[in-house]
Scaffold this active site. Sequence first.
Site, PDB file in Angstrom:
ATOM      1  N   TYR A 111       0.083 -29.797 -21.578  1.00  0.00           N
ATOM      2  CA  TYR A 111      -0.663 -29.741 -22.840  1.00  0.00           C
ATOM      3  C   TYR A 111       0.229 -30.143 -24.014  1.00  0.00           C
ATOM      4  O   TYR A 111       1.398 -29.748 -24.083  1.00  0.00           O
ATOM      5  CB  TYR A 111      -1.213 -28.337 -23.089  1.00  0.00           C
ATOM      6  CG  TYR A 111      -2.451 -28.046 -22.284  1.00  0.00           C
ATOM      7  CD1 TYR A 111      -3.620 -28.780 -22.468  1.00  0.00           C
ATOM      8  CD2 TYR A 111      -2.456 -27.044 -21.318  1.00  0.00           C
ATOM      9  CE1 TYR A 111      -4.761 -28.518 -21.716  1.00  0.00           C
ATOM     10  CE2 TYR A 111      -3.582 -26.766 -20.563  1.00  0.00           C
ATOM     11  CZ  TYR A 111      -4.738 -27.516 -20.769  1.00  0.00           C
ATOM     12  OH  TYR A 111      -5.864 -27.262 -20.034  1.00  0.00           O
ATOM     13  N   LYS A 140       2.410   5.369 -16.255  1.00  0.00           N
ATOM     14  CA  LYS A 140       1.297   4.898 -17.105  1.00  0.00           C
ATOM     15  C   LYS A 140       1.092   3.393 -16.933  1.00  0.00           C
ATOM     16  O   LYS A 140       1.964   2.709 -16.368  1.00  0.00           O
ATOM     17  CB  LYS A 140       1.613   5.227 -18.562  1.00  0.00           C
ATOM     18  CG  LYS A 140       2.896   4.568 -19.078  1.00  0.00           C
ATOM     19  CD  LYS A 140       3.392   5.223 -20.362  1.00  0.00           C
ATOM     20  CE  LYS A 140       4.679   4.567 -20.844  1.00  0.00           C
ATOM     21  NZ  LYS A 140       5.288   5.284 -21.979  1.00  0.00           N
TER      22      LYS A 140
END
Length: 362
Positions: A254, A35
């Site tokens: 950042y 899956k």
Amino acid sequence: MQATTYAVIDTLAIKHNLSLVRQYAAHSKIMAIIKANAYGHGLFAVAEALQEGVDAFGVARVDEGIQLRKAGISNKITILEGFTCQQELDSLVQLNLDAVIHSDKQIKLLQQQVADNKISVWLKLDVGMNRLGFNAAEFKTVYEKLQRCRFVKKPLGLMTHLSCADDPDSLITAKQIAVFNDSVSHLDGEKSIANSAAIISWPDAISDWVRPGIMLYGVSPLSKEIKLQLKPVMSLYSRIIAIKHIQAGEAVGYSGAWVSPHNTRLGVVAVGYGDGYPRYAKNGTPVLVNGERVPLVGRVSMDMITVDLANQANAKVGDTVTLWGKNLAVEEIARYADTIPYTLTCGITQRVTIETLVDNDG
Ligand SMILES: *Cc1c(COP(=O)(O)O)cnc(C)c1O
């Protein structure tokens, strides 16, 4: 031209891991769980690598089963969430896909079905996960309803899913296995309990069918660090695209979240959360530059990370960087990012080129 940021999928490692499943569960049939794009490894490449060696595939959704049939995969395929409406049921019948049955709505649809083609099903018992499945108290009644449903092939499959199998010390798992055995032992039909964690840690959960997922990809399903013979299948690579010299006290990335304690060289690596590298990987998360460990420093941004090259005097622009895979376990990266390895392999994004390695000498 080679992609800057790419994942290499080693299909020989998949086959090795499958042989390990066979060692744990020598007498069981194997439903390989593929899956979510085979946990990020590429649905078709993985299905092709496994199709000769397994007894069935398992996917979560109808759409995933349809894709496999369209690609020419003819193995048995089970849809682990079953069908949700008549239209999906029609697709299953048409494409010969098997369904997990866990709800009254599904049973109604099966009872109303008029077409002649029969469907194979797994009836699911809920032993404490409280997600999909019927409770022990209602299981017998539901089983009999399906037995009477002439549209459903007999014998039915009987399955459950364990909630705590990843913890080898859990007291809950033995109880859940006992609830399943009490509910199904007198019923006709093949039984299935075990995912990867149960295959490795809970021999009592190994029955007619096992359902390995994560271990096929060479990743440990266990919550503790235990040495296993699995081989990693996915390796995520990128390159250094810039080198920056900074002084002690300078901030990086950042929010200036990391301030360098020393004069050093930083490597700027072309991988970020836009590729599926975890945004919350901590300072110090290991990264391999030319095979040697260096620490991640500063925030992970969308397209880049920075690493401290203090101990890598020779590192230069263009050098290969390993984010996880061979020689750097994805399990370790997951611990640094406060997540589980499943989310990392599943989270590789479209931007990452996937190269499937079919032949490999080591
Ligand atoms: C995903 C899934 C599996 C495989 O689990 P792993 O932990 O990856 O081995 C098995 N059974 C069911 C019902 C699943 O949803």
